[in-house]
Scaffold this motif. Sequence first.
Motif, PDB file in Angstrom:
ATOM      1  N   ARG A 208       0.754  -1.200   0.078  1.00  0.00           N
ATOM      2  CA  ARG A 208       0.103  -0.032   0.170  1.00  0.00           C
ATOM      3  C   ARG A 208       0.887   1.359   0.002  1.00  0.00           C
ATOM      4  O   ARG A 208       0.739   2.102   1.043  1.00  0.00           O
TER       5      ARG A 208
ATOM      6  N   TYR B  55      -3.529   5.926  -9.469  1.00  0.00           N
ATOM      7  CA  TYR B  55      -3.482   4.938  -8.392  1.00  0.00           C
ATOM      8  C   TYR B  55      -4.465   4.853  -7.696  1.00  0.00           C
ATOM      9  O   TYR B  55      -5.637   5.465  -7.811  1.00  0.00           O
TER      10      TYR B  55
ATOM     11  N   SER C 187       1.407   6.300  -5.573  1.00  0.00           N
ATOM     12  CA  SER C 187       1.517   5.709  -7.130  1.00  0.00           C
ATOM     13  C   SER C 187       1.050   4.065  -6.728  1.00  0.00           C
ATOM     14  O   SER C 187       0.776   3.624  -5.927  1.00  0.00           O
ATOM     15  N   SER C 188       0.749   3.527  -8.390  1.00  0.00           N
ATOM     16  CA  SER C 188       0.724   2.425  -8.576  1.00  0.00           C
ATOM     17  C   SER C 188       1.820   1.609  -9.572  1.00  0.00           C
ATOM     18  O   SER C 188       2.825   2.583  -9.952  1.00  0.00           O
TER      19      SER C 188
ATOM     20  N   ARG D 131       3.092   0.420 -12.617  1.00  0.00           N
ATOM     21  CA  ARG D 131       2.675   0.431 -13.952  1.00  0.00           C
ATOM     22  C   ARG D 131       3.616  -0.471 -14.832  1.00  0.00           C
ATOM     23  O   ARG D 131       5.025  -0.313 -14.968  1.00  0.00           O
TER      24      ARG D 131
ATOM     25  N   THR E 171      -5.870  -7.850  -5.735  1.00  0.00           N
ATOM     26  CA  THR E 171      -5.226  -6.500  -6.213  1.00  0.00           C
ATOM     27  C   THR E 171      -6.248  -5.841  -7.101  1.00  0.00           C
ATOM     28  O   THR E 171      -7.144  -6.265  -7.682  1.00  0.00           O
ATOM     29  N   TYR E 172      -5.981  -4.385  -7.107  1.00  0.00           N
ATOM     30  CA  TYR E 172      -6.570  -3.533  -8.017  1.00  0.00           C
ATOM     31  C   TYR E 172      -5.850  -3.819  -9.339  1.00  0.00           C
ATOM     32  O   TYR E 172      -4.346  -3.560  -9.331  1.00  0.00           O
TER      33      TYR E 172
ATOM     34  N   TRP F 121     -10.209   0.889 -13.019  1.00  0.00           N
ATOM     35  CA  TRP F 121      -9.832   0.011 -11.792  1.00  0.00           C
ATOM     36  C   TRP F 121     -10.929  -0.786 -11.348  1.00  0.00           C
ATOM     37  O   TRP F 121     -11.941  -0.389 -11.250  1.00  0.00           O
TER      38      TRP F 121
ATOM     39  N   TRP G 277      -1.626  -1.800 -14.881  1.00  0.00           N
ATOM     40  CA  TRP G 277      -1.471  -1.212 -13.816  1.00  0.00           C
ATOM     41  C   TRP G 277      -1.922  -2.158 -12.669  1.00  0.00           C
ATOM     42  O   TRP G 277      -2.959  -2.849 -12.782  1.00  0.00           O
TER      43      TRP G 277
ATOM     44  N   ASP H 193      -2.271  -2.168  -8.038  1.00  0.00           N
ATOM     45  CA  ASP H 193      -2.125  -1.294  -6.825  1.00  0.00           C
ATOM     46  C   ASP H 193      -3.000  -2.005  -5.558  1.00  0.00           C
ATOM     47  O   ASP H 193      -3.702  -2.950  -6.040  1.00  0.00           O
ATOM     48  N   ASP H 194      -2.470  -1.765  -4.499  1.00  0.00           N
ATOM     49  CA  ASP H 194      -3.129  -2.289  -3.373  1.00  0.00           C
ATOM     50  C   ASP H 194      -2.955  -3.750  -3.333  1.00  0.00           C
ATOM     51  O   ASP H 194      -3.951  -4.443  -3.159  1.00  0.00           O
ATOM     52  N   THR H 195      -1.949  -4.363  -3.556  1.00  0.00           N
ATOM     53  CA  THR H 195      -1.799  -5.814  -3.992  1.00  0.00           C
ATOM     54  C   THR H 195      -1.663  -6.553  -2.451  1.00  0.00           C
ATOM     55  O   THR H 195      -1.054  -6.282  -1.737  1.00  0.00           O
TER      56      THR H 195
END
Length: 263
Positions: free
Chosen positions: A53, A86, A91-92, A94, A118-119, A193, A254, A256-258
Amino acid sequence: MYLAKRLEEHEREIEELERRLEEYRGLVSEKQIRIEESYLRLLKRLRLVAVERGPLGPRARKPFLRGYIEDWDFSSGAWRLDTGDYISPPSSLRLTDEIQVLCKATGTLNITDGRIVTYMKCERDWGGYTYPDIYFRSDSPVGSASLNNAYAVELYEYNRTIQLHRWINGSPALVTYNRVYSDIVSAVSLISWHQYRITWWTDPGGAGLIVRWEVLLDDTWQKMCDDLIDPRNYFSTPNTRRCGVGNASSYDVWFDDTEIWSA
């Protein structure tokens, strides 16, 4: 707060599946019942072992990761941190070309049965040529991210399928694939997303490796296709069994938040 919420949601998932099995809700065959029973046994063993995160650096405390540079291995330089797009700041991740990304944090190196939440979003929508991957049971040593012995489940958006791939001594094979349900294709825009959940486990009843890909819609997890099954179930014994994300195309993906969960 974040961890407490996620663990509470996990407990609710277990309770809901227990009720579903008691009522045989939506279960029309013995095979479906057996698979959901094995899935329930897996859920009761799953533990959240890694959460990405944002770059927390040295102050990160397990299961939170320090950051992509510190806790992930990359097969190439085809990635960057995107500060303009993100879910959680700043950030995410990429991925800009073909690449494999494996987590190297303690607790993620020997996961035979597990889950990635994950997102994700893609540069192209259904019918395009973006192919995001989820890797698991990889024996790639820490410090590398290769496909020597490993599995990948891939969202193949061009023909609206989800595919299960397997590598043995570097030789790839398509194990099986299933079509994404038409209502999911209608409801999910891949260029926006969405949160996804990919779970893999050995069926104790002997069916083999089962892989399930879900998407969160209206606060409800929904399967995107029928479960993918490999009766041969490679790499199911404890060893180096790493997991992560990737991109099998030249179009961007992309993440994020994995989260990584281990049984």
